[in-house]
Design a protein around this motif. Structure first.
Motif, PDB file in Angstrom:
ATOM      1  N   SER A  63      25.799 107.287  40.887  1.00 27.48           N
ATOM      2  CA  SER A  63      26.095 105.854  41.015  1.00 27.48           C
ATOM      3  C   SER A  63      27.101 105.359  39.992  1.00 27.48           C
ATOM      4  O   SER A  63      27.093 105.786  38.829  1.00 27.48           O
ATOM      5  N   TYR A  64      27.951 104.461  40.466  1.00 26.95           N
ATOM      6  CA  TYR A  64      28.910 103.700  39.685  1.00 26.95           C
ATOM      7  C   TYR A  64      30.091 104.526  39.193  1.00 26.95           C
ATOM      8  O   TYR A  64      30.741 104.161  38.212  1.00 26.95           O
ATOM      9  N   TYR A  65      30.381 105.620  39.881  1.00 30.65           N
ATOM     10  CA  TYR A  65      31.620 106.355  39.696  1.00 30.65           C
ATOM     11  C   TYR A  65      32.322 106.514  41.038  1.00 30.65           C
ATOM     12  O   TYR A  65      31.689 106.510  42.093  1.00 30.65           O
ATOM     13  N   ALA A  66      33.636 106.654  40.969  1.00 27.60           N
ATOM     14  CA  ALA A  66      34.438 106.946  42.145  1.00 27.60           C
ATOM     15  C   ALA A  66      35.437 108.029  41.782  1.00 27.60           C
ATOM     16  O   ALA A  66      35.640 108.332  40.607  1.00 27.60           O
ATOM     17  N   SER A  81      32.009  99.043  37.902  1.00 26.43           N
ATOM     18  CA  SER A  81      30.966  98.114  37.493  1.00 26.43           C
ATOM     19  C   SER A  81      29.884  98.086  38.566  1.00 26.43           C
ATOM     20  O   SER A  81      30.032  98.668  39.642  1.00 26.43           O
ATOM     21  N   THR A  82      28.791  97.387  38.291  1.00 31.27           N
ATOM     22  CA  THR A  82      27.709  97.285  39.266  1.00 31.27           C
ATOM     23  C   THR A  82      28.122  96.499  40.503  1.00 31.27           C
ATOM     24  O   THR A  82      27.447  96.567  41.530  1.00 31.27           O
ATOM     25  N   THR A  83      29.230  95.770  40.428  1.00 28.20           N
ATOM     26  CA  THR A  83      29.748  95.032  41.571  1.00 28.20           C
ATOM     27  C   THR A  83      30.869  95.774  42.290  1.00 28.20           C
ATOM     28  O   THR A  83      31.462  95.241  43.232  1.00 28.20           O
ATOM     29  N   GLY A  84      31.179  96.980  41.840  1.00 23.79           N
ATOM     30  CA  GLY A  84      32.191  97.781  42.492  1.00 23.79           C
ATOM     31  C   GLY A  84      33.603  97.602  41.966  1.00 23.79           C
ATOM     32  O   GLY A  84      34.550  98.159  42.536  1.00 23.79           O
ATOM     33  N   ARG A  85      33.770  96.842  40.912  1.00 23.28           N
ATOM     34  CA  ARG A  85      35.092  96.653  40.312  1.00 23.28           C
ATOM     35  C   ARG A  85      35.467  97.855  39.449  1.00 23.28           C
ATOM     36  O   ARG A  85      34.602  98.510  38.865  1.00 23.28           O
ATOM     37  N   VAL A  86      36.757  98.115  39.351  1.00 25.69           N
ATOM     38  CA  VAL A  86      37.249  99.230  38.555  1.00 25.69           C
ATOM     39  C   VAL A  86      37.264  98.857  37.079  1.00 25.69           C
ATOM     40  O   VAL A  86      37.881  97.870  36.682  1.00 25.69           O
ATOM     41  N   ASN A  87      36.583  99.664  36.261  1.00 23.91           N
ATOM     42  CA  ASN A  87      36.570  99.446  34.822  1.00 23.91           C
ATOM     43  C   ASN A  87      37.500 100.385  34.065  1.00 23.91           C
ATOM     44  O   ASN A  87      37.763 100.179  32.881  1.00 23.91           O
ATOM     45  N   GLY A  88      37.996 101.431  34.735  1.00 23.14           N
ATOM     46  CA  GLY A  88      38.896 102.364  34.097  1.00 23.14           C
ATOM     47  C   GLY A  88      38.758 103.758  34.669  1.00 23.14           C
ATOM     48  O   GLY A  88      37.981 103.998  35.592  1.00 23.14           O
ATOM     49  N   MET A  89      39.537 104.680  34.126  1.00 26.32           N
ATOM     50  CA  MET A  89      39.474 106.096  34.476  1.00 26.32           C
ATOM     51  C   MET A  89      39.276 106.890  33.201  1.00 26.32           C
ATOM     52  O   MET A  89      40.005 106.696  32.235  1.00 26.32           O
TER      53      MET A  89
END
Length: 124
Positions: free
Chosen positions: A32-35, A103-111
């Motif tokens: 969870s919470y990675y792409a 983030s928990t809302t699906g926003r990109v926080n970084g790589m």
């Protein structure tokens, strides 16, 4: 901890499909919470984001590449793949795979983790 490694043919003929695999170790592509993303860098140019597949399987693509780009995954092998159809010499680039922090809302926080990259040349 997390390692990513790109693999696939280094040479592709024009009009054919470019296919690459990213093999992930040290972490699951379903956590969870990675792409998991593909980025490329043509010679002398900047980085270009291509697309991503999230931990639950959702995919998103760059508008300029969406029509001929597909990202998929094989969870049993902890791998995700890139397919670019109808390639031209303009697709020649170093191709990278990378992990994306969400983030928990699906926003990109970084790589945070990147593969070393693999050179793909489109030429006849």
């Amino acid at each position: 901890q997390v390692q990513l490694q790109e693999s696939g043919p280094g040479l592709v003929k024009p009009s054919q499909t470019l296919s690459l695999i990213c093999t992930v170790s040290g972490g699951s592509i379903t956590t969870s919470y990675y792409a998991w993303s593909w980025i490329r860098q043509p010679p002398g140019k900047g980085l270009e984001w291509m697309g991503v597949i999230a931990y639950e399987g959702s995919t998103y693509y760059s508008p300029s590449l969406k029509s001929r780009t597909s990202i998929s995954r094989d969870t049993s092998k902890n791998q995700f793949s890139l397919h670019v159809s109808s390639v031209t010499p303009e697709d020649t680039a170093v191709y990278y795979c990378a992990r994306v922090i969400l983030s928990t809302t699906g926003r990109v926080n970084g790589m945070d983790y990147w593969g070393k990259g693999t050179q793909v040349t489109v030429s006849s």
